[in-house]
Scaffold this motif. Sequence first.
Motif, PDB file in Angstrom:
ATOM      1  N   THR A   1       0.848  -1.191   0.000  1.00 45.34           N
ATOM      2  CA  THR A   1       0.000   0.000   0.000  1.00 45.34           C
ATOM      3  C   THR A   1       0.882   1.239   0.000  1.00 45.34           C
ATOM      4  O   THR A   1       1.690   1.434   0.918  1.00 45.34           O
ATOM      5  CB  THR A   1      -0.937   0.008   1.227  1.00 45.34           C
ATOM      6  OG1 THR A   1      -1.736  -1.178   1.228  1.00 45.34           O
ATOM      7  CG2 THR A   1      -1.852   1.220   1.199  1.00 45.34           C
TER       8      THR A   1
ATOM      9  N   SER B   1       1.125   0.259  10.120  1.00 41.55           N
ATOM     10  CA  SER B   1       1.315  -1.050   9.498  1.00 41.55           C
ATOM     11  C   SER B   1       2.549  -1.060   8.608  1.00 41.55           C
ATOM     12  O   SER B   1       2.772  -0.113   7.841  1.00 41.55           O
ATOM     13  CB  SER B   1       0.088  -1.413   8.654  1.00 41.55           C
ATOM     14  OG  SER B   1       0.318  -2.581   7.886  1.00 41.55           O
TER      15      SER B   1
ATOM     16  N   CYS C   1     -11.398  12.501  10.321  1.00 40.01           N
ATOM     17  CA  CYS C   1     -10.022  12.042  10.508  1.00 40.01           C
ATOM     18  C   CYS C   1      -9.341  13.060  11.420  1.00 40.01           C
ATOM     19  O   CYS C   1      -8.964  14.144  10.967  1.00 40.01           O
ATOM     20  CB  CYS C   1      -9.292  11.950   9.160  1.00 40.01           C
ATOM     21  SG  CYS C   1      -7.537  11.540   9.286  1.00 40.01           S
TER      22      CYS C   1
ATOM     23  N   ARG D   1      -5.496   7.115  15.952  1.00 39.86           N
ATOM     24  CA  ARG D   1      -6.896   7.088  15.511  1.00 39.86           C
ATOM     25  C   ARG D   1      -7.015   7.604  14.076  1.00 39.86           C
ATOM     26  O   ARG D   1      -7.797   7.068  13.286  1.00 39.86           O
ATOM     27  CB  ARG D   1      -7.760   7.931  16.461  1.00 39.86           C
ATOM     28  CG  ARG D   1      -9.252   7.951  16.094  1.00 39.86           C
ATOM     29  CD  ARG D   1     -10.038   8.760  17.105  1.00 39.86           C
ATOM     30  NE  ARG D   1     -10.076   8.101  18.388  1.00 39.86           N
ATOM     31  CZ  ARG D   1     -11.028   7.245  18.767  1.00 39.86           C
ATOM     32  NH1 ARG D   1     -12.029   6.941  17.933  1.00 39.86           N
ATOM     33  NH2 ARG D   1     -11.001   6.689  19.956  1.00 39.86           N
TER      34      ARG D   1
ATOM     35  N   GLU E   1      -6.001   4.826  11.754  1.00 41.24           N
ATOM     36  CA  GLU E   1      -7.014   3.765  11.757  1.00 41.24           C
ATOM     37  C   GLU E   1      -8.239   4.164  10.953  1.00 41.24           C
ATOM     38  O   GLU E   1      -8.811   3.356  10.216  1.00 41.24           O
ATOM     39  CB  GLU E   1      -7.415   3.436  13.202  1.00 41.24           C
ATOM     40  CG  GLU E   1      -6.317   2.725  13.985  1.00 41.24           C
ATOM     41  CD  GLU E   1      -6.602   2.672  15.472  1.00 41.24           C
ATOM     42  OE1 GLU E   1      -7.657   3.223  15.895  1.00 41.24           O
ATOM     43  OE2 GLU E   1      -5.782   2.106  16.224  1.00 41.24           O
ATOM     44  N   VAL E   2      -8.638   5.422  11.064  1.00 46.39           N
ATOM     45  CA  VAL E   2      -9.785   5.915  10.300  1.00 46.39           C
ATOM     46  C   VAL E   2      -9.509   5.829   8.801  1.00 46.39           C
ATOM     47  O   VAL E   2     -10.330   5.330   8.020  1.00 46.39           O
ATOM     48  CB  VAL E   2     -10.127   7.363  10.714  1.00 46.39           C
ATOM     49  CG1 VAL E   2     -11.052   8.019   9.696  1.00 46.39           C
ATOM     50  CG2 VAL E   2     -10.768   7.382  12.103  1.00 46.39           C
TER      51      VAL E   2
ATOM     52  N   ASP F   1      -7.362   3.981   7.275  1.00 45.35           N
ATOM     53  CA  ASP F   1      -7.198   2.586   6.875  1.00 45.35           C
ATOM     54  C   ASP F   1      -8.541   1.873   6.738  1.00 45.35           C
ATOM     55  O   ASP F   1      -8.828   1.236   5.717  1.00 45.35           O
ATOM     56  CB  ASP F   1      -6.321   1.874   7.903  1.00 45.35           C
ATOM     57  CG  ASP F   1      -5.737   0.568   7.385  1.00 45.35           C
ATOM     58  OD1 ASP F   1      -5.430   0.500   6.173  1.00 45.35           O
ATOM     59  OD2 ASP F   1      -5.576  -0.372   8.172  1.00 45.35           O
ATOM     60  N   GLU F   2      -9.379   2.014   7.762  1.00 45.27           N
ATOM     61  CA  GLU F   2     -10.640   1.277   7.778  1.00 45.27           C
ATOM     62  C   GLU F   2     -11.665   1.840   6.805  1.00 45.27           C
ATOM     63  O   GLU F   2     -12.441   1.088   6.205  1.00 45.27           O
ATOM     64  CB  GLU F   2     -11.206   1.273   9.205  1.00 45.27           C
ATOM     65  CG  GLU F   2     -10.341   0.497  10.201  1.00 45.27           C
ATOM     66  CD  GLU F   2     -10.806   0.668  11.621  1.00 45.27           C
ATOM     67  OE1 GLU F   2     -11.894   1.281  11.833  1.00 45.27           O
ATOM     68  OE2 GLU F   2     -10.091   0.217  12.543  1.00 45.27           O
ATOM     69  N   ALA F   3     -11.675   3.168   6.634  1.00 44.88           N
ATOM     70  CA  ALA F   3     -12.709   3.786   5.795  1.00 44.88           C
ATOM     71  C   ALA F   3     -12.251   4.000   4.355  1.00 44.88           C
ATOM     72  O   ALA F   3     -13.016   4.524   3.540  1.00 44.88           O
ATOM     73  CB  ALA F   3     -13.140   5.117   6.405  1.00 44.88           C
ATOM     74  N   TRP F   4     -10.991   3.590   4.047  1.00 44.94           N
ATOM     75  CA  TRP F   4     -10.491   3.817   2.680  1.00 44.94           C
ATOM     76  C   TRP F   4      -9.499   2.755   2.232  1.00 44.94           C
ATOM     77  O   TRP F   4      -9.772   1.972   1.323  1.00 44.94           O
ATOM     78  CB  TRP F   4      -9.867   5.206   2.611  1.00 44.94           C
ATOM     79  CG  TRP F   4      -9.254   5.571   1.298  1.00 44.94           C
ATOM     80  CD1 TRP F   4      -9.688   5.241   0.041  1.00 44.94           C
ATOM     81  CD2 TRP F   4      -8.066   6.360   1.114  1.00 44.94           C
ATOM     82  NE1 TRP F   4      -8.852   5.773  -0.917  1.00 44.94           N
ATOM     83  CE2 TRP F   4      -7.858   6.470  -0.284  1.00 44.94           C
ATOM     84  CE3 TRP F   4      -7.188   7.003   1.979  1.00 44.94           C
ATOM     85  CZ2 TRP F   4      -6.775   7.187  -0.811  1.00 44.94           C
ATOM     86  CZ3 TRP F   4      -6.130   7.716   1.454  1.00 44.94           C
ATOM     87  CH2 TRP F   4      -5.932   7.798   0.068  1.00 44.94           C
TER      88      TRP F   4
ATOM     89  N   MET G   1      -8.393  -0.075   3.297  1.00 50.87           N
ATOM     90  CA  MET G   1      -8.743  -1.494   3.379  1.00 50.87           C
ATOM     91  C   MET G   1      -9.965  -1.859   2.551  1.00 50.87           C
ATOM     92  O   MET G   1     -10.294  -3.041   2.411  1.00 50.87           O
ATOM     93  CB  MET G   1      -8.980  -1.888   4.847  1.00 50.87           C
ATOM     94  CG  MET G   1      -7.723  -1.854   5.704  1.00 50.87           C
ATOM     95  SD  MET G   1      -6.546  -3.148   5.233  1.00 50.87           S
ATOM     96  CE  MET G   1      -7.387  -4.595   5.891  1.00 50.87           C
ATOM     97  N   LEU G   2     -10.646  -0.864   1.995  1.00 48.91           N
ATOM     98  CA  LEU G   2     -11.819  -1.145   1.177  1.00 48.91           C
ATOM     99  C   LEU G   2     -11.390  -1.686  -0.184  1.00 48.91           C
ATOM    100  O   LEU G   2     -10.278  -1.406  -0.650  1.00 48.91           O
ATOM    101  CB  LEU G   2     -12.648   0.131   0.978  1.00 48.91           C
ATOM    102  CG  LEU G   2     -13.253   0.775   2.233  1.00 48.91           C
ATOM    103  CD1 LEU G   2     -14.042   2.016   1.836  1.00 48.91           C
ATOM    104  CD2 LEU G   2     -14.149  -0.213   2.968  1.00 48.91           C
TER     105      LEU G   2
END
Length: 411
Positions: free
Chosen positions: A51, A75, A224, A384, A387-388, A390-393, A395-396
Amino acid sequence: MNRNRIPRWVNAVIDGIADSPMSPIGRLAARRYGRPVPGSVGVSVFDERPTRVLIAPVNYSGQAFAWARALEHLSPRISARNMAVEVPGGFDYPADLIVPVPTYHNDTAWQRAQLQAALTATHVLVEAEEPPFGRLFGRSVAAQVEALERGGVDVAFLAHGTDVRLPSRHQRDNPWSHYADPEIYAARDEVLAARNIAFLERSGRPVFVSTPDLLEDLPTAVWCPVAVDIGRWERPRSARGPGRRLRVAHAPSVSVIKGTHLIRSTLERLEAEGVIELDIIQGVPTSQMPERFATADVLIDQLRIGSYGVAACEALASGCIVVGHLSDRVRDAVRSATGMNPPIVEATPDTIEHVLRELAAREDLEDLRSPGDAFVRAVHDGRRSAEVLDEAWLMLPRPGTEQEEADAPAR
């Protein structure tokens, strides 16, 4: 320059040039940015990781750089870089790539090279709806994003503030709104914010905001949080001795927005009475700010926007008690997202004197300081934020991959 005092037809001409950057007059106006030095500026380079994220092009308050570092810390699969246009005479915020203004606007070779570099990323986060590649493709953000997407890059957007904050909405909801001030050219801000909001809503891409108040203008966006380097702001803090005046700092980057002129006479009167010891911080390099905050008991942040941002978080990290105005909606949004109450002591221009007198009368301020330290570490140290994103973009599934997988033959 107060554009509210300029005749309407002159404002119309100025706005017309800004809206048509590739017109003959727009091209002529671009020359004022200066001549670039060909080959003097590099491009973004990523580590070989699955990534690869580029954040560009504004880096307001050093946030893009902070988010990039937070993503890499999150990560080992992530390589993140930021690119920022240099702000001559501005604050010295770090960035992975700083691009001089003449290069950004007028060096076509660099613009194309940076686009090719961005095409080696897997993801690009466009800040403040500004074009990442200067005047390439007519300075069109949409055209530049389309070029990235054609190359397989996953694009998202991050709004920072004025770019999407609607003055009409803000004045309606905030009695102290800075948009009501004659120094602010709210008419232009209204046009730009409405245009940017429409663009973001049409994009169909993930949208993030850096401060919680912007969720009122972009309700489908994701917050974010701004990020600060806690260690940079930590300093030994001397206790306030018995009978000593309350040490109050105020750091107005833009005084009309912070509301400085609304409270200056009150602050000066309290200082003359011996209630407070006042430090107005202006024109100070960012490298010196931790020391200035470390000598203050209280930082008065802003009293007009109804939210909080980087300066408040830096002050909390330094151990200051932060005083400012947060709307009930912002407090609710923060509580909903984090489970914590924002530890900003509420004040308006009408109540600031009462609030400061109460704080000055207290023998111990530690019970107010501790929640601020806990909050900034939990919400604003970068974890945070990463994480935001990553999770909302990140990792999609990337755009188009769902259909490709559905069309793939069964094995």
